[in-house]
Design a protein around this motif. Structure first.
Motif, PDB file in Angstrom:
ATOM      1  N   SER A 148       3.400   7.449 -13.476  1.00 52.67           N
ATOM      2  CA  SER A 148       2.890   8.652 -14.117  1.00 52.67           C
ATOM      3  C   SER A 148       1.377   8.551 -14.198  1.00 52.67           C
ATOM      4  CB  SER A 148       3.481   8.804 -15.530  1.00 52.67           C
ATOM      5  OG  SER A 148       2.974   7.796 -16.380  1.00 52.67           O
ATOM      6  N   GLU A 149       0.753   9.632 -14.648  1.00 53.19           N
ATOM      7  CA  GLU A 149      -0.696   9.630 -14.729  1.00 53.19           C
ATOM      8  C   GLU A 149      -1.214   8.638 -15.767  1.00 53.19           C
ATOM      9  OE1 GLU A 149       1.244  12.163 -14.738  1.00 53.19           O
ATOM     10  OE2 GLU A 149       0.684  13.438 -13.036  1.00 53.19           O
ATOM     11  N   ILE A 150      -0.352   8.225 -16.688  1.00 48.29           N
ATOM     12  CA  ILE A 150      -0.813   7.358 -17.770  1.00 48.29           C
ATOM     13  C   ILE A 150      -0.418   5.903 -17.550  1.00 48.29           C
ATOM     14  CG2 ILE A 150      -0.768   9.213 -19.464  1.00 48.29           C
ATOM     15  CD1 ILE A 150       1.901   8.184 -20.441  1.00 48.29           C
ATOM     16  N   GLY A 151       0.176   5.581 -16.404  1.00 50.69           N
ATOM     17  CA  GLY A 151       0.542   4.204 -16.129  1.00 50.69           C
ATOM     18  C   GLY A 151       1.923   4.111 -15.527  1.00 50.69           C
ATOM     19  N   SER A 152       2.335   2.876 -15.210  1.00 50.06           N
ATOM     20  CA  SER A 152       3.615   2.685 -14.541  1.00 50.06           C
ATOM     21  C   SER A 152       4.580   1.813 -15.329  1.00 50.06           C
ATOM     22  CB  SER A 152       3.382   2.061 -13.155  1.00 50.06           C
ATOM     23  OG  SER A 152       2.698   0.830 -13.279  1.00 50.06           O
ATOM     24  N   SER A 153       4.237   1.442 -16.572  1.00 46.94           N
ATOM     25  CA  SER A 153       5.171   0.660 -17.369  1.00 46.94           C
ATOM     26  C   SER A 153       6.336   1.539 -17.797  1.00 46.94           C
ATOM     27  CB  SER A 153       4.466   0.080 -18.600  1.00 46.94           C
ATOM     28  OG  SER A 153       4.124   1.109 -19.507  1.00 46.94           O
ATOM     29  N   MET A 154       7.476   0.908 -18.071  1.00 46.96           N
ATOM     30  CA  MET A 154       8.674   1.667 -18.410  1.00 46.96           C
ATOM     31  C   MET A 154       8.470   2.504 -19.664  1.00 46.96           C
ATOM     32  SD  MET A 154      11.665   2.566 -17.581  1.00 46.96           S
ATOM     33  CE  MET A 154      12.013   1.409 -16.254  1.00 46.96           C
ATOM     34  N   SER A 155       7.822   1.943 -20.686  1.00 44.89           N
ATOM     35  CA  SER A 155       7.620   2.690 -21.931  1.00 44.89           C
ATOM     36  C   SER A 155       6.736   3.912 -21.711  1.00 44.89           C
ATOM     37  CB  SER A 155       6.996   1.777 -22.996  1.00 44.89           C
ATOM     38  OG  SER A 155       5.747   1.273 -22.550  1.00 44.89           O
ATOM     39  N   LYS A 156       5.699   3.756 -20.894  1.00 47.25           N
ATOM     40  CA  LYS A 156       4.804   4.883 -20.629  1.00 47.25           C
ATOM     41  C   LYS A 156       5.492   5.952 -19.793  1.00 47.25           C
ATOM     42  CE  LYS A 156       0.457   2.315 -21.022  1.00 47.25           C
ATOM     43  NZ  LYS A 156      -0.770   1.859 -20.318  1.00 47.25           N
ATOM     44  N   ILE A 157       6.330   5.518 -18.861  1.00 51.95           N
ATOM     45  CA  ILE A 157       7.060   6.486 -18.037  1.00 51.95           C
ATOM     46  C   ILE A 157       8.041   7.274 -18.894  1.00 51.95           C
ATOM     47  CG2 ILE A 157       8.773   6.702 -16.197  1.00 51.95           C
ATOM     48  CD1 ILE A 157       7.376   4.355 -14.812  1.00 51.95           C
ATOM     49  N   LEU A 158       8.768   6.585 -19.787  1.00 56.65           N
ATOM     50  CA  LEU A 158       9.716   7.277 -20.666  1.00 56.65           C
ATOM     51  C   LEU A 158       8.995   8.256 -21.582  1.00 56.65           C
ATOM     52  CD1 LEU A 158      12.121   4.344 -21.628  1.00 56.65           C
ATOM     53  CD2 LEU A 158      12.587   6.261 -20.090  1.00 56.65           C
ATOM     54  N   LEU A 159       7.838   7.838 -22.100  1.00 55.37           N
ATOM     55  CA  LEU A 159       7.048   8.728 -22.948  1.00 55.37           C
ATOM     56  C   LEU A 159       6.601   9.959 -22.165  1.00 55.37           C
ATOM     57  CD1 LEU A 159       5.583   9.329 -25.608  1.00 55.37           C
ATOM     58  CD2 LEU A 159       3.652   7.960 -24.760  1.00 55.37           C
ATOM     59  N   SER A 160       6.203   9.737 -20.919  1.00 53.87           N
ATOM     60  CA  SER A 160       5.788  10.852 -20.068  1.00 53.87           C
ATOM     61  C   SER A 160       6.948  11.805 -19.809  1.00 53.87           C
ATOM     62  CB  SER A 160       5.235  10.318 -18.741  1.00 53.87           C
ATOM     63  OG  SER A 160       4.910  11.362 -17.862  1.00 53.87           O
ATOM     64  N   GLN A 161       8.156  11.246 -19.615  1.00 50.59           N
ATOM     65  CA  GLN A 161       9.328  12.086 -19.376  1.00 50.59           C
ATOM     66  C   GLN A 161       9.647  12.948 -20.593  1.00 50.59           C
ATOM     67  OE1 GLN A 161      11.122  12.434 -16.533  1.00 50.59           O
ATOM     68  NE2 GLN A 161       9.649  11.119 -15.505  1.00 50.59           N
ATOM     69  N   VAL A 162       9.593  12.353 -21.778  1.00 55.05           N
ATOM     70  CA  VAL A 162       9.868  13.108 -23.006  1.00 55.05           C
ATOM     71  C   VAL A 162       8.835  14.215 -23.187  1.00 55.05           C
ATOM     72  CG1 VAL A 162       9.969  12.966 -25.521  1.00 55.05           C
ATOM     73  CG2 VAL A 162      11.035  11.180 -24.128  1.00 55.05           C
ATOM     74  N   THR A 163       7.576  13.890 -22.926  1.00 52.01           N
ATOM     75  CA  THR A 163       6.512  14.890 -23.041  1.00 52.01           C
ATOM     76  C   THR A 163       6.727  16.031 -22.058  1.00 52.01           C
ATOM     77  OG1 THR A 163       4.954  13.160 -23.711  1.00 52.01           O
ATOM     78  CG2 THR A 163       4.026  15.254 -22.957  1.00 52.01           C
ATOM     79  N   SER A 164       7.140  15.690 -20.837  1.00 47.77           N
ATOM     80  CA  SER A 164       7.390  16.720 -19.827  1.00 47.77           C
ATOM     81  C   SER A 164       8.528  17.639 -20.248  1.00 47.77           C
ATOM     82  CB  SER A 164       7.719  16.065 -18.480  1.00 47.77           C
ATOM     83  OG  SER A 164       6.613  15.347 -17.983  1.00 47.77           O
ATOM     84  N   MET A 165       9.592  17.060 -20.814  1.00 52.73           N
ATOM     85  CA  MET A 165      10.711  17.890 -21.266  1.00 52.73           C
ATOM     86  C   MET A 165      10.279  18.838 -22.375  1.00 52.73           C
ATOM     87  SD  MET A 165      14.140  15.511 -21.157  1.00 52.73           S
ATOM     88  CE  MET A 165      13.472  14.151 -22.107  1.00 52.73           C
TER      89      MET A 165
END
Length: 315
Positions: free
Chosen positions: A276-293
């Motif tokens: 994602s634009e904010i990084g590639s760690s699992m926690s950051k990706i999950l946060l990005s997914q929640v934000t996108s939803m």
């Protein structure tokens, strides 16, 4: 007779419920496919829409290139077929059209699954519509990308899982498990992120077979064989690399080391399945997914999703 013949036992009751839902689900699924395919076709970009579309739509004769890691052999081969069979539009448009059809099939499979679980046409249509016409799904379902085919496989695995759960006989469960094993292997020939679904489905299927005392060493070997057969499109990588002398590709896949490097995505990071634009760690990706939803789905849809999970937890 009490369990099977008169329809009053568990097996008979299940068959009585599943029969109408199966036929209704097929009819509704076809209608959803037609509607979504029509909308996607009308909104197709006429040429390359951006992203990796230019690269993945170039896997055509005579280039025959190998796509970037992990190679996406299934998508490349199907795209080649679409380019040959569709007699209209540019090469990019033909692959865009193919992806639109994949997206429509994914929508119909989602409808089919929800309808089989709930018996509600409205619920199935709502689920398929919200998913298909959310911004990102729509955007990448009409572009020459691997995402719509990945969505198709997710929908297919969900539908097969429901079908397996509703199976009334050992023979039917065995048949569905073999088809599912093949589809799991085949899905990994497209996009590796689907491994997150595969790693959930396979243990559950094996547990159910073990619980029903239908899992033996022989059946496990057969399921493994079906899974491996599904991986056969990966043969395309060394063959294409050899025939084209690895022109315009990522390394040389004719050697075992080169093949494994490509297959395991070592250039990107084997366990980095997404970024994602904010990084590639699992926690950051999950946060990005929640934000996108939160940004893509209306409050009503989010509320329905929360309520659905509450209802599921109560069962």
């Amino acid at each position: 007779m009490g369990l099977h013949g008169d329809g009053r036992g568990p097996a008979g009751g299940r068959a009585a419920r599943v029969g109408p839902r199966r036929s209704g689900g097929l009819r509704g699924g076809l209608a959803v496919f037609a509607a979504v395919a029509a909308v996607f076709t009308l909104t197709l970009p006429p040429s390359v829409p951006g992203g990796d579309s230019g690269k993945v739509s170039q896997g055509r004769p005579p280039a025959g290139l190998v796509a970037h890691p992990p190679g996406y052999p299934l998508f490349t081969l199907v795209a080649k077929l679409a380019i040959i069979l569709f007699p209209f539009g540019s090469v990019a448009y033909r692959v865009n059209l193919l992806c639109g059809f994949f997206g429509a099939v994914a929508a119909s499979l989602l409808f089919f699954t929800v309808f089989r679980l709930s018996g509600s046409y409205a619920g199935g249509i709502l689920a398929a519509g919200v998913f298909s016409f959310s911004r990102l799904t729509w955007q990448w379902s009409i572009a020459a990308e691997v995402f719509s085919l990945n969505n198709l496989f997710v929908g297919l695995l969900m539908a097969l899982t429901v079908h397996f759960e509703e199976a009334a006989t050992a023979k039917e469960r065995s048949k569905i498990a073999k088809i599912g094993a093949f589809c799991c292997g085949l899905s990994l020939c497209n996009q590796h992120t689907i491994v997150l679904y595969v790693l959930c489905i396979i243990p559950w299927i094996l547990f159910r077979l073990l619980k029903e005392k239908e899992l033996s060493l022989g059946s496990l070997l057969k399921l493994s064989l079906y899974f491996c057969v599904g991986l056969l499109p990966y043969v395309y990588l060394p063959v294409s690399s050899y025939l084209n002398q690895a022109r315009w590709t990522w390394g040389d896949q004719t050697t075992l080391l080169g093949f494994l490097t490509h297959f395991l995505r070592e250039e990107y990071g084997t366990f980095s399945l997404a970024k994602s634009e904010i990084g590639s760690s699992m926690s950051k990706i999950l946060l990005s997914q929640v934000t996108s939803m939160r940004t893509q789905l209306s409050f009503n849809i989010q509320a329905l999703a929360i309520w659905a999970n509450i209802c599921l937890a109560r069962k």
